[in-house]
Structure formats: C-alpha cells, structure tokens
Design an enzyme around this catalytic site. Structure first.
Site, mmCIF file in Angstrom:
data_model
loop_
_atom_site.group_PDB
_atom_site.id
_atom_site.type_symbol
_atom_site.label_atom_id
_atom_site.label_comp_id
_atom_site.label_asym_id
_atom_site.label_seq_id
_atom_site.Cartn_x
_atom_site.Cartn_y
_atom_site.Cartn_z
ATOM 1 N N HIS A 249 1.426 -17.550 4.905
ATOM 2 C CA HIS A 249 -0.981 -16.955 4.446
ATOM 3 C C HIS A 249 -0.860 -18.044 5.443
ATOM 4 O O HIS A 249 -1.933 -16.840 5.483
ATOM 5 C CB HIS A 249 -0.575 -16.725 3.119
ATOM 6 C CG HIS A 249 -1.054 -16.211 2.699
ATOM 7 N ND1 HIS A 249 -1.319 -15.045 2.731
ATOM 8 C CD2 HIS A 249 -2.378 -15.866 1.176
ATOM 9 C CE1 HIS A 249 -1.895 -14.006 2.027
ATOM 10 N NE2 HIS A 249 -2.902 -14.632 1.672
ATOM 11 N N ASN B 4 -9.049 -15.155 0.070
ATOM 12 C CA ASN B 4 -9.863 -14.185 -0.730
ATOM 13 C C ASN B 4 -10.827 -14.011 -0.501
ATOM 14 O O ASN B 4 -11.535 -13.398 -0.841
ATOM 15 C CB ASN B 4 -8.830 -14.388 -2.204
ATOM 16 C CG ASN B 4 -7.968 -13.758 -2.034
ATOM 17 O OD1 ASN B 4 -6.286 -13.819 -1.726
ATOM 18 N ND2 ASN B 4 -7.269 -14.027 -3.986
ATOM 19 N N ASN C 250 -6.027 -9.564 0.837
ATOM 20 C CA ASN C 250 -6.625 -9.923 0.168
ATOM 21 C C ASN C 250 -8.103 -10.165 1.026
ATOM 22 O O ASN C 250 -9.114 -10.236 1.312
ATOM 23 C CB ASN C 250 -6.850 -10.837 -1.071
ATOM 24 C CG ASN C 250 -5.871 -9.886 -2.158
ATOM 25 O OD1 ASN C 250 -6.587 -9.133 -2.830
ATOM 26 N ND2 ASN C 250 -5.483 -10.622 -2.901
ATOM 27 N N ASP D 97 -1.454 -12.382 8.263
ATOM 28 C CA ASP D 97 0.367 -12.166 7.701
ATOM 29 C C ASP D 97 0.138 -11.256 7.443
ATOM 30 O O ASP D 97 -0.526 -10.630 6.758
ATOM 31 C CB ASP D 97 0.460 -13.220 6.684
ATOM 32 C CG ASP D 97 -0.333 -13.400 5.980
ATOM 33 O OD1 ASP D 97 -1.540 -13.602 5.875
ATOM 34 O OD2 ASP D 97 0.747 -13.074 4.326
#
Length: 209
Positions: free
Chosen positions: A38, A87, A133, A112
C-alpha cells in the site's frame, strides 16, 4: 476557521512557476507500514527525491515535502508524502494544492493498484476511484477527479486472501527483487508526464515491450 483556511496562499514572490507539478505518493505513515504494498506510492516519491538530490522535510501542511527541478529551466516537482493514513489523504492533498496555488490538473497522485499486474505501470487522468480509499478521499476533498494518476501495479492477492490484508503486507521475496525496477519505471513515468505531457507518457509506458 476551516481546515484549509489554516494554510495561507504563498505571497506573490513565492507563487510557483507555471511548469510546476505537485506529486503525491500515497501510503500510511510509520515505520511499520514502510514496506507494505500500500506504500508503493511513497516509495516512488522517495525514488524521485533521490534523483532530484533533495530530501523530505516537515511542512506547514500535514505532509512531508521535498522540492526540486528535473533539469535547469525544466519542470519543478513538489513531492509530498501525507502524514495522514491512506483513507484520509484528501485533507493533506487539498491543503498542499491551496498552499502552493497548484491547480488540480497539475496534481499527480502515485498509488498502488490491485487491478494491474505486479511490475506494471499505467497512467490516466480522471475517472473513478475503483474502490481505492485514498483516491476516493482526494477526489472528495479536491472537489474533482481530474488529476493524473500513476498506477503502480501490485496484482491481486493469491487465493482467497483479503485484499485489505494483502495491501498491508510487505512485498514478497521475488517481488522485492523486482521492486527497484518497478519504482524506477514509476518515477520515469512521473518525469515523462511533467516533461512531455500525459499522452506522450502513455504512449511510452502503455506500449508493448
């Protein structure tokens, strides 16, 4: 006073040059996340900072920022790594856009991408967030989806592994060997967008090997 009102616009003599790009590498803060799939966007930002001979420093906005020129008289890159979790990337990105007076069409977000095979880079402008997100929050906070994305392929999780668990794991052994090449390709893509424009960069990176 609203969140963004805390970040003043630069004075006239501080206003960024016309050929300036804000490049945001997405990820999560903290050493425990540094090697996660991530966080590949932040890894690309580190690669770019190394090329520019600069380093990330604490900034007035909730991000770490590094700045440099691709070449004398060439495009300027403002590299940023938000201090927020993935997020909630939108607030820091919006604050950076306002602080530097950079329009959304000069924003490049590096992130990513599950739906692209590992070791692949794809480029696009606008469109949906595809369930990512970080992108979702940036679109909401910036008030527009019309920024450029450098999508760094990490592939789908094997078997029935949950995607949320997969992205929060470090790259596997074989992937780690190929990772430097992937980061280099993604950094090349950012430089190509800033220097030659999105269409020319897409022709280069989307063409069959």
């Amino acid at each position: 006073m609203g969140f963004l009102d805390r970040f003043r616009r630069p004075r006239k003599d501080e206003t960024v040059a016309e050929n300036t790009w804000l490049v945001v590498g997405l990820g999560n803060p903290g050493a425990q996340y540094a090697g996660n799939r991530h966080n590949v966007g932040q890894m690309v930002a580190d690669e770019l900072a190394g090329r520019l001979g600069t380093s990330f420093k604490t900034h007035k906005t909730p991000s770490r920022v590094a700045e440099g020129f691709l070449r004398p008289g060439g495009p300027k890159l403002i590299l940023a790594k938000p201090n927020s979790y993935m997020n909630t990337s939108g607030g820091p990105v919006s604050a950076l856009l306002k602080f530097y007076s950079v329009p959304v069409d000069r924003l490049i977000v590096v992130h990513d991408e599950l739906d692209i095979p590992f070791d692949t880079v794809r480029l696009k402008r606008g469109g949906g967030h595809g369930g990512h997100n970080g992108l979702r929050d940036i679109q909401k906070a910036a008030g527009s989806p019309d920024f450029t994305r450098v999508r760094v392929g990490i592939g789908r999780p094997p078997g029935r592994q949950d995607a949320a668990d997969f992205v929060l794991k470090d790259f596997a052994g074989a992937e780690r060997q190929a990772l430097p090449s992937l980061l280099s390709d993604a950094a090349d893509a950012v430089e190509a967008i800033a220097s030659d424009g999105l269409v020319a960069a897409q022709q280069r990176f989307h063409s069959p090997a």
